[in-house]
Design a protein around this motif. Structure first.
Motif, PDB file in Angstrom:
ATOM      1  N   VAL A 175       0.841  -1.196   0.000  1.00  0.00           N
ATOM      2  CA  VAL A 175       0.000   0.000   0.000  1.00  0.00           C
ATOM      3  C   VAL A 175       0.879   1.250   0.000  1.00  0.00           C
ATOM      4  O   VAL A 175       1.747   1.421   0.857  1.00  0.00           O
ATOM      5  CB  VAL A 175      -0.943   0.002   1.213  1.00  0.00           C
ATOM      6  CG1 VAL A 175      -1.755   1.293   1.260  1.00  0.00           C
ATOM      7  CG2 VAL A 175      -1.859  -1.208   1.181  1.00  0.00           C
ATOM      8  N   ASP A 176       0.684   2.123  -0.967  1.00  0.00           N
ATOM      9  CA  ASP A 176       1.409   3.391  -1.093  1.00  0.00           C
ATOM     10  C   ASP A 176       2.925   3.206  -1.181  1.00  0.00           C
ATOM     11  O   ASP A 176       3.694   4.121  -0.869  1.00  0.00           O
ATOM     12  CB  ASP A 176       1.086   4.327   0.087  1.00  0.00           C
ATOM     13  CG  ASP A 176      -0.393   4.667   0.175  1.00  0.00           C
ATOM     14  OD1 ASP A 176      -1.051   4.708  -0.883  1.00  0.00           O
ATOM     15  OD2 ASP A 176      -0.893   4.877   1.303  1.00  0.00           O
ATOM     16  N   GLY A 177       3.353   2.014  -1.583  1.00  0.00           N
ATOM     17  CA  GLY A 177       4.790   1.753  -1.704  1.00  0.00           C
ATOM     18  C   GLY A 177       5.471   1.365  -0.403  1.00  0.00           C
ATOM     19  O   GLY A 177       6.704   1.278  -0.342  1.00  0.00           O
ATOM     20  N   ALA A 178       4.692   1.091   0.659  1.00  0.00           N
ATOM     21  CA  ALA A 178       5.288   0.727   1.943  1.00  0.00           C
ATOM     22  C   ALA A 178       6.040  -0.596   1.861  1.00  0.00           C
ATOM     23  O   ALA A 178       7.060  -0.785   2.532  1.00  0.00           O
ATOM     24  CB  ALA A 178       4.200   0.646   3.018  1.00  0.00           C
ATOM     25  N   GLY A 179       5.556  -1.507   1.023  1.00  0.00           N
ATOM     26  CA  GLY A 179       6.239  -2.789   0.859  1.00  0.00           C
ATOM     27  C   GLY A 179       7.610  -2.635   0.246  1.00  0.00           C
ATOM     28  O   GLY A 179       8.553  -3.372   0.592  1.00  0.00           O
ATOM     29  N   GLU A 180       7.754  -1.692  -0.671  1.00  0.00           N
ATOM     30  CA  GLU A 180       9.059  -1.455  -1.290  1.00  0.00           C
ATOM     31  C   GLU A 180      10.041  -0.878  -0.281  1.00  0.00           C
ATOM     32  O   GLU A 180      11.235  -1.188  -0.309  1.00  0.00           O
ATOM     33  CB  GLU A 180       8.900  -0.503  -2.486  1.00  0.00           C
ATOM     34  CG  GLU A 180       8.293  -1.174  -3.715  1.00  0.00           C
ATOM     35  CD  GLU A 180       9.114  -2.363  -4.177  1.00  0.00           C
ATOM     36  OE1 GLU A 180      10.364  -2.251  -4.225  1.00  0.00           O
ATOM     37  OE2 GLU A 180       8.512  -3.411  -4.472  1.00  0.00           O
ATOM     38  N   VAL A 181       9.547  -0.015   0.613  1.00  0.00           N
ATOM     39  CA  VAL A 181      10.408   0.519   1.665  1.00  0.00           C
ATOM     40  C   VAL A 181      10.879  -0.610   2.568  1.00  0.00           C
ATOM     41  O   VAL A 181      12.066  -0.695   2.932  1.00  0.00           O
ATOM     42  CB  VAL A 181       9.660   1.591   2.484  1.00  0.00           C
ATOM     43  CG1 VAL A 181      10.461   1.964   3.744  1.00  0.00           C
ATOM     44  CG2 VAL A 181       9.415   2.826   1.633  1.00  0.00           C
ATOM     45  N   LEU A 182       9.971  -1.494   2.939  1.00  0.00           N
ATOM     46  CA  LEU A 182      10.342  -2.649   3.758  1.00  0.00           C
ATOM     47  C   LEU A 182      11.388  -3.497   3.048  1.00  0.00           C
ATOM     48  O   LEU A 182      12.388  -3.913   3.658  1.00  0.00           O
ATOM     49  CB  LEU A 182       9.104  -3.486   4.073  1.00  0.00           C
ATOM     50  CG  LEU A 182       9.363  -4.855   4.698  1.00  0.00           C
ATOM     51  CD1 LEU A 182      10.069  -4.712   6.037  1.00  0.00           C
ATOM     52  CD2 LEU A 182       8.060  -5.639   4.839  1.00  0.00           C
ATOM     53  N   HIS A 183      11.178  -3.758   1.762  1.00  0.00           N
ATOM     54  CA  HIS A 183      12.104  -4.593   1.000  1.00  0.00           C
ATOM     55  C   HIS A 183      13.488  -3.948   0.938  1.00  0.00           C
ATOM     56  O   HIS A 183      14.511  -4.624   1.086  1.00  0.00           O
ATOM     57  CB  HIS A 183      11.550  -4.816  -0.407  1.00  0.00           C
ATOM     58  CG  HIS A 183      12.365  -5.761  -1.223  1.00  0.00           C
ATOM     59  ND1 HIS A 183      12.733  -7.013  -0.778  1.00  0.00           N
ATOM     60  CD2 HIS A 183      12.903  -5.629  -2.466  1.00  0.00           C
ATOM     61  CE1 HIS A 183      13.457  -7.614  -1.703  1.00  0.00           C
ATOM     62  NE2 HIS A 183      13.572  -6.795  -2.740  1.00  0.00           N
ATOM     63  N   GLU A 184      13.514  -2.656   0.737  1.00  0.00           N
ATOM     64  CA  GLU A 184      14.794  -1.933   0.707  1.00  0.00           C
ATOM     65  C   GLU A 184      15.545  -2.088   2.031  1.00  0.00           C
ATOM     66  O   GLU A 184      16.753  -2.375   2.054  1.00  0.00           O
ATOM     67  CB  GLU A 184      14.529  -0.448   0.429  1.00  0.00           C
ATOM     68  CG  GLU A 184      15.767   0.443   0.569  1.00  0.00           C
ATOM     69  CD  GLU A 184      15.410   1.895   0.802  1.00  0.00           C
ATOM     70  OE1 GLU A 184      16.181   2.572   1.521  1.00  0.00           O
ATOM     71  OE2 GLU A 184      14.361   2.354   0.307  1.00  0.00           O
ATOM     72  N   LEU A 185      14.836  -1.912   3.134  1.00  0.00           N
ATOM     73  CA  LEU A 185      15.472  -2.034   4.443  1.00  0.00           C
ATOM     74  C   LEU A 185      15.920  -3.470   4.707  1.00  0.00           C
ATOM     75  O   LEU A 185      16.980  -3.708   5.292  1.00  0.00           O
ATOM     76  CB  LEU A 185      14.503  -1.583   5.539  1.00  0.00           C
ATOM     77  CG  LEU A 185      14.184  -0.088   5.568  1.00  0.00           C
ATOM     78  CD1 LEU A 185      13.038   0.193   6.536  1.00  0.00           C
ATOM     79  CD2 LEU A 185      15.410   0.718   5.968  1.00  0.00           C
ATOM     80  N   ALA A 186      15.121  -4.443   4.260  1.00  0.00           N
ATOM     81  CA  ALA A 186      15.476  -5.846   4.471  1.00  0.00           C
ATOM     82  C   ALA A 186      16.727  -6.221   3.687  1.00  0.00           C
ATOM     83  O   ALA A 186      17.555  -7.012   4.160  1.00  0.00           O
ATOM     84  CB  ALA A 186      14.309  -6.744   4.069  1.00  0.00           C
ATOM     85  N   LEU A 187      16.894  -5.670   2.507  1.00  0.00           N
ATOM     86  CA  LEU A 187      18.103  -5.934   1.715  1.00  0.00           C
ATOM     87  C   LEU A 187      19.326  -5.305   2.363  1.00  0.00           C
ATOM     88  O   LEU A 187      20.431  -5.868   2.314  1.00  0.00           O
ATOM     89  CB  LEU A 187      17.924  -5.390   0.295  1.00  0.00           C
ATOM     90  CG  LEU A 187      16.924  -6.132  -0.590  1.00  0.00           C
ATOM     91  CD1 LEU A 187      16.809  -5.434  -1.948  1.00  0.00           C
ATOM     92  CD2 LEU A 187      17.313  -7.595  -0.770  1.00  0.00           C
ATOM     93  N   ARG A 188      19.154  -4.137   2.974  1.00  0.00           N
ATOM     94  CA  ARG A 188      20.272  -3.459   3.640  1.00  0.00           C
ATOM     95  C   ARG A 188      20.637  -4.109   4.969  1.00  0.00           C
ATOM     96  O   ARG A 188      21.786  -4.040   5.404  1.00  0.00           O
ATOM     97  CB  ARG A 188      19.911  -1.989   3.871  1.00  0.00           C
ATOM     98  CG  ARG A 188      20.001  -1.131   2.609  1.00  0.00           C
ATOM     99  CD  ARG A 188      19.379   0.236   2.828  1.00  0.00           C
ATOM    100  NE  ARG A 188      19.800   0.848   4.080  1.00  0.00           N
ATOM    101  CZ  ARG A 188      19.158   1.861   4.677  1.00  0.00           C
ATOM    102  NH1 ARG A 188      18.049   2.338   4.122  1.00  0.00           N
ATOM    103  NH2 ARG A 188      19.617   2.376   5.796  1.00  0.00           N
TER     104      ARG A 188
END
Length: 352
Positions: A175-188
């Protein structure tokens, strides 16, 4: 925890995520649950962080009772003057010298040393004791990601910055790109964050994923002894988890940021899902100490106790934390010291 099979994959639904963890293993580093005092008694003065006894005196050694030297901020030896050295023309400054055998000067120096010890304790000795005591207790922070990407970033980064806990995050529909933010943090931070992403949108945003199903899935995917429910609208400004975990390790079944107390007798009536209806009918903020219920915005619970107690049929989470609290068997507490936590947004007023 092996996170590789989960990172980046998008599952169709919450129910489709497989659970392979053993969910009923005994808590290895937790003390037994205090069941002789079931949650419900308030105002006992119990200090779950080892800071205050029932009489209001501070005992930084972790127990209640009579004041004992270092743990007696504000207390004076019986009969001692405020500044006995002043009567001899001294201020009590360690650089000033008097008769080393003088009893009054000796008492002043002992008192000064006691004050210095109290200041040292206030600087974090008690907190360090808690960290040492909970070093072997495993804890994970679980988050449901359902929008507001900047909140998601701030909340997760605060956990990474101020604690050593692992983050378990379940994204619903990006929702609203929140999943992409989570994915970015998980990769880091692959060693600190485990993500699960589903195409299913949350029920409270018009989808089919319910709060109860999401929380139950995160609970079963976890392998830690202490499971921390946290909302992405909450950020830590310091280590707020250690006092909660310490309370659980000490015998509480759950500990939280905010406590609630039930309405007066006579306002309740039997019925399924009752607690969801009562939040506007007399439930009020309570704590510190033992409380009847805990808010789910930041709540640490024994994972083994939460399995079976969590209301898996809750649809949107409203007052589901009350149902969870009232189903738990044991003591629910709010630590006596103010936790370093803040909310990113004020809760919306209930609809009339």
């Amino acid at each position: 925890m092996d996170t590789a099979p989960h990172q980046g994959r998008i599952w169709p639904t919450v129910a489709s995520i497989p659970v392979s963890a053993v969910t009923d293993k005994p808590p290895g580093h937790l003390g037994p649950v205090r069941t002789e005092d079931v949650a419900g008694a308030v105002g006992t003065g119990r200090d779950t962080t080892g800071g205050r006894d029932t009489t209001g005196g501070r005992d930084t050694a972790g127990g209640a009772g009579a004041a004992t030297g270092v743990g007696t901020a504000g207390a004076r030896p019986r009969g001692a003057r405020a500044n006995p050295a002043d009567e001899l023309g001294f201020s009590g400054d360690p650089e000033q010298r008097g008769d080393p055998g003088d009893d009054m000067l000796h008492a002043q120096r002992v008192w000064d040393a006691s004050l210095a010890a109290n200041r040292l304790d206030a600087a974090g000795v008690a907190d360090e004791r808690q960290r040492v005591a909970t070093a072997d207790v495993t804890a994970s922070v679980s988050l449901i990601v359902d929008g507001r990407p900047e909140d998601v970033r701030a909340s997760i980064e605060s956990v990474l910055e101020h604690t050593e806990a692992h983050v378990l995050a379940l994204d619903l529909g990006d929702v609203d790109g929140a999943g992409e933010v989570l994915h970015e943090l998980a990769l880091r931070h692959p060693k600190r964050i485990t993500e699960w992403r589903v195409a299913e949108a949350p029920h409270w945003r018009g989808g089919s994923a319910t709060w109860g199903a999401c929380r139950a899935k995160l609970l079963r995917l976890d392998t830690s002894e202490v499971h921390v429910l946290m909302e992405t609208s909450v950020v830590l400004t310091g280590d707020a988890l250690t006092p909660l975990v310490a309370a659980v390790a000490d015998g509480a079944v759950a500990a939280g940021w905010h406590g609630l107390e039930r309405p007066p007798d006579g306002q309740e009536a039997p019925g399924a899902g009752l607690e969801r209806q009562l939040i506007g009918a007399g439930w009020h903020e309570a704590g510190p100490g033992r409380v009847r219920a805990l808010r789910g915005d930041l709540m640490a619970v024994r994972r083994s106790a939460a399995i079976g107690a969590l209301p898996e049929d809750a649809r949107d989470g409203e007052n589901a934390d009350l149902e969870l609290s009232m189903a738990l068997k044991g003591e629910l507490v709010v630590p006596s010291d103010r936790l370093p936590v803040r909310r990113l947004h004020e809760p919306e007023a209930p609809q009339e």
